[in-house]
Design an enzyme around this catalytic site. Structure first.
Site, PDB file in Angstrom:
ATOM      1  CG  ASP A  52      -2.102   0.908   1.090  1.00 16.85           C
ATOM      2  OD1 ASP A  52      -2.051   1.827   0.267  1.00 16.85           O
ATOM      3  OD2 ASP A  52      -3.103   0.695   1.798  1.00 16.85           O
ATOM      4  CG  ASP A  53      -0.406   4.813   0.199  1.00 11.64           C
ATOM      5  OD1 ASP A  53      -1.155   4.521  -0.740  1.00 11.64           O
ATOM      6  OD2 ASP A  53      -0.763   5.524   1.160  1.00 11.64           O
ATOM      7  CB  CYS A  78      -7.288   2.363  -1.586  1.00 12.30           C
ATOM      8  SG  CYS A  78      -6.076   3.227  -0.576  1.00 12.30           S
ATOM      9  NE  ARG A 108      -6.153  -1.544  -1.783  1.00  4.63           N
ATOM     10  CZ  ARG A 108      -5.069  -2.037  -1.182  1.00  4.63           C
ATOM     11  NH1 ARG A 108      -4.971  -3.336  -0.969  1.00  4.63           N
ATOM     12  NH2 ARG A 108      -4.094  -1.247  -0.790  1.00  4.63           N
ATOM     13  CE  LYS A 147      -6.342  -0.194   1.846  1.00  6.02           C
ATOM     14  NZ  LYS A 147      -5.549   1.026   1.577  1.00  6.02           N
ATOM     15  CG  HIS A 188     -10.111   0.010   0.750  1.00  7.93           C
ATOM     16  ND1 HIS A 188      -9.155   0.984   0.831  1.00  7.93           N
ATOM     17  CD2 HIS A 188     -11.307   0.641   0.952  1.00  7.93           C
ATOM     18  CE1 HIS A 188      -9.723   2.150   1.073  1.00  7.93           C
ATOM     19  NE2 HIS A 188     -11.026   1.960   1.161  1.00  7.93           N
ATOM     20  CB  SER A 239      -7.377   2.919   4.322  1.00 10.37           C
ATOM     21  OG  SER A 239      -7.235   2.799   2.926  1.00 10.37           O
ATOM     22  CG  HIS A 277      -2.738   3.851   3.834  1.00  9.99           C
ATOM     23  ND1 HIS A 277      -3.319   4.599   4.838  1.00  9.99           N
ATOM     24  CD2 HIS A 277      -3.433   4.160   2.696  1.00  9.99           C
ATOM     25  CE1 HIS A 277      -4.317   5.308   4.340  1.00  9.99           C
ATOM     26  NE2 HIS A 277      -4.407   5.069   3.032  1.00  9.99           N
ATOM     27  CG  ASP A 318      -2.253   0.724  -3.162  1.00  9.24           C
ATOM     28  OD1 ASP A 318      -1.113   1.207  -3.015  1.00  9.24           O
ATOM     29  OD2 ASP A 318      -3.226   1.061  -2.447  1.00  9.24           O
ATOM     30  CG  ASN A 319      -1.906   4.185  -4.416  1.00  8.07           C
ATOM     31  OD1 ASN A 319      -2.956   3.724  -3.947  1.00  8.07           O
ATOM     32  ND2 ASN A 319      -0.968   4.694  -3.639  1.00  8.07           N
ATOM     33  CE  LYS A 330      -3.302   7.100  -1.505  1.00  7.39           C
ATOM     34  NZ  LYS A 330      -3.408   6.680  -0.088  1.00  7.39           N
TER      35      LYS A 330
END
Length: 573
Positions: free
Chosen positions: A42-43, A82, A86, A135, A137, A160, A244, A295-296, A310
């Site tokens: 994540d992130d 997010c 996904r 996670k 989401h 998140s 994150h 994810d980003n 992001k």
């Protein structure tokens, strides 16, 4: 081009081999079904890993994975935040075609439609054991939980880690309550931002989750799943909550670097190493494909030398650090510079497992020839259209934006540096020669602009003509409001410090629970939602959410160019 080659010099010389320039040929299709692991950070930005020049943290395990596998240097996700990202990865379908919102919140009422076919369903129907650890989401209530989307088991946080609890969620009979929370507090609907639930299956088993131990517990759960299912093909989807915000790390990693971000990155790297180590110890390495990506773009970390971070439609928000690892099948020490995307995973994994593709329209393509290093293999995407934010198109080396660079004023990380924004109405960049997207070539290449503008317009028409609906989640009668809690800055600042004080004697997840309370639920006011996971019959009872229409030049929800949803960027997503 110089920037790209300089970045790769930190690797061993064999790393400079690229599929586009004739990497070693491997078998086109392995005979046995491989185990499959997707590690989704994540992130984490393009520049947050060693092989892309990270500073302030070390990632030896990820770098070793890259040395033993293949770096995908032009790998994109479908959304710069997010939920959209996904949804696209799991379904092989652009998130806007699914009707998915860029970010879902606990006070929302929709989630991923269980009529969509996920990687987990394709593989489970092919004989795989499936698990989601981390996670999710994509909807925190039935029928949108992982157990409705092909996963035999689920352990993790449903959204998140900066969000809050929804009183409608089912509580386990032996729930662990922390931070002084009582059953009466939950019955009264009390919520605190950054206090999120840990779930197993469809029940909350811990609240609030001990975020310091998330990465460690996810890793332990993943390793146990691998060992328990080593005799049969398995699919493990491991979407980490880190890095994150709020950032957290277990005691062993706190203070290892100069920043909380560095600590979290190093623990995620440790987790990757433990997964690879387990596969080797269990004699599964040559039977297992492991995919590592994010994810980003970076939220706090680095997406450099890419432009933006992001939430940005520029490459810094969408182009991710990615490694494919499968000893004996994917050529070690290589780099692929062909365009590929997270939506390509579903059709690729379906092909490797002998699974069937969904009857519904998907956008992904089989990229196994790229992964196998077949000589002359090219991207299956002549053009790849992004409709996140104000939109973009990638085609070969070209990245096209059908809007003026002057519109980046709200995207601070993507602001032109040391120069004025181009006055041209559109943007065109050569990402090979100009990886940071600084020189607008739209005026010099009008034919390219015309071709990519046409591709963008055609795609918008197609996605609107075939757009599907999300599912409306089921809330038990009498459920309390899931509304976002009011923010009391002083009370919510330093959540990690407060947890550390409460769990000062913690060394791991087990001892962390020593200060917690196990509660046996007898109160029926916290009623369960109807329906069970994996229930195909439940689909006929689903209510559908009307999808929004995407228009040329429209502003996407939660984009850096203005938010069209009811949640402002101040909410922290």
């Amino acid at each position: 081009m110089i920037d790209r080659l300089a970045k790769l010099l930190c690797l061993s010389l064999p790393m400079l081999m690229t599929v586009a320039h004739g990497g070693a040929a491997h078998s086109a299709s392995p005979k046995a079904q491989p185990n499959i692991i997707v590690i989704f950070i994540d992130d984490m930005g393009y520049g947050d890993v060693g092989f892309n020049g990270v500073t302030g943290a070390k990632t030896p395990s990820i770098d070793q994975m890259a040395a033993e596998g293949m770096i995908f240097d032009d790998f994109y996700v479908d959304c710069a935040v997010c939920s959209g990202s996904r949804a696209a990865l799991l379904t092989g379908t652009r998130y806007q075609r699914l009707g998915m919102r860029p970010v879902l919140f606990p006070d929302g009422d929709v989630g991923l439609n269980p009529d969509e076919v996920t990687i987990a369903e394709v593989l489970r129907d092919s004989g795989y054991k499936t698990a989601c650890v981390g996670k999710w989401h994509l909807g925190h209530l039935p029928p949108c939980l992982p157990t409705y989307h092909g996963f035999d088991s689920y352990f993790g946080i449903p959204y998140s880690n900066d969000m809050w609890i929804d009183p409608a969620n089912q509580l386990a009979s032996d729930i662990v309550l922390r931070q002084g929370v009582t059953l009466e507090d939950l019955q009264a609907g009390k919520k605190v931002k950054n206090w999120v639930p840990m779930m197993r299956g469809e029940e909350i088993v811990e609240y609030p989750a001990n975020q310091d131990t998330l990465t460690k517990r996810y890793t332990e759960e993943a390793m146990a799943f691998i060992k328990d299912n080593k005799a049969k093909p398995f699919f493990l989807y491991l979407p980490h909550s880190m890095v994150h915000q709020p950032l957290a790390a277990s005691p062993e990693f706190q203070g290892r670097t100069k920043t909380a971000l560095g600590d979290a990155i190093e623990e995620v790297d440790w987790s990757v190493g433990e997964i690879i180590k387990t596969l080797k110890e269990e004699q599964l390495a040559e039977k297992t494909l492991v995919i590592f990506t994010s994810d980003n773009g970076a939220a706090l970390g680095s997406s450099r030398p890419l432009r933006g971070k992001k939430r940005s439609i520029y490459d810094g928000g969408m182009r991710e650090p990615t490694v494919m690892w499968w000893p004996g099948q994917i050529p070690a020490g290589t780099t692929c510079t062909e365009l590929a995307s997270s939506v390509d995973l579903l059709p690729t994994l379906a092909g490797l497992s002998g699974g069937e593709l969904p009857e519904r329209k998907i956008d992904g393509k089989d990229i196994w020839p790229l992964m196998a290093g077949l000589e002359g293999a090219k991207s299956p995407h002549d053009t790849y259209v992004f409709t996140y934010g104000a939109g973009a198109v990638r085609s070969g080396k070209w990245k096209f934006y059908p809007w003026s660079e002057s519109n980046t004023r709200k995207d601070k990380a993507a602001q032109p540096r040391g120069r004025a924004a181009s006055p041209l109405p559109v943007q065109l960049y050569d990402t090979d020669a100009d990886i940071s997207e600084t020189k607008n070539l739209a005026q010099q290449y009008p034919d390219v602009v015309s071709r990519l503008q046409s591709a963008y317009d055609v795609y918008l028409a197609d996605v609107n003509a075939t757009k599907r609906s999300l599912a409306v989640m089921t809330r038990p009668d009498g459920s309390l409001s899931p509304a976002r809690p009011s923010i009391r800055k002083k009370a919510n600042q330093g959540t990690r410090k407060a947890e550390a004080k409460q769990d000062a004697t913690s060394a791991n997840a087990t001892s962390a629970n020593a200060t917690s309370t196990n509660v046996t639920l007898t109160n029926t006011t916290l009623a369960n939602a109807t329906g069970k996971g994996n229930s195909k019959e439940y689909k006929s009872e689903i209510a559908w959410a009307e999808p929004p229409v995407v228009t040329p030049g429209s502003v996407d929800k939660c984009s850096p160019f203005g938010c069209g949803c009811s949640f402002s960027r101040a909410r922290g997503h």
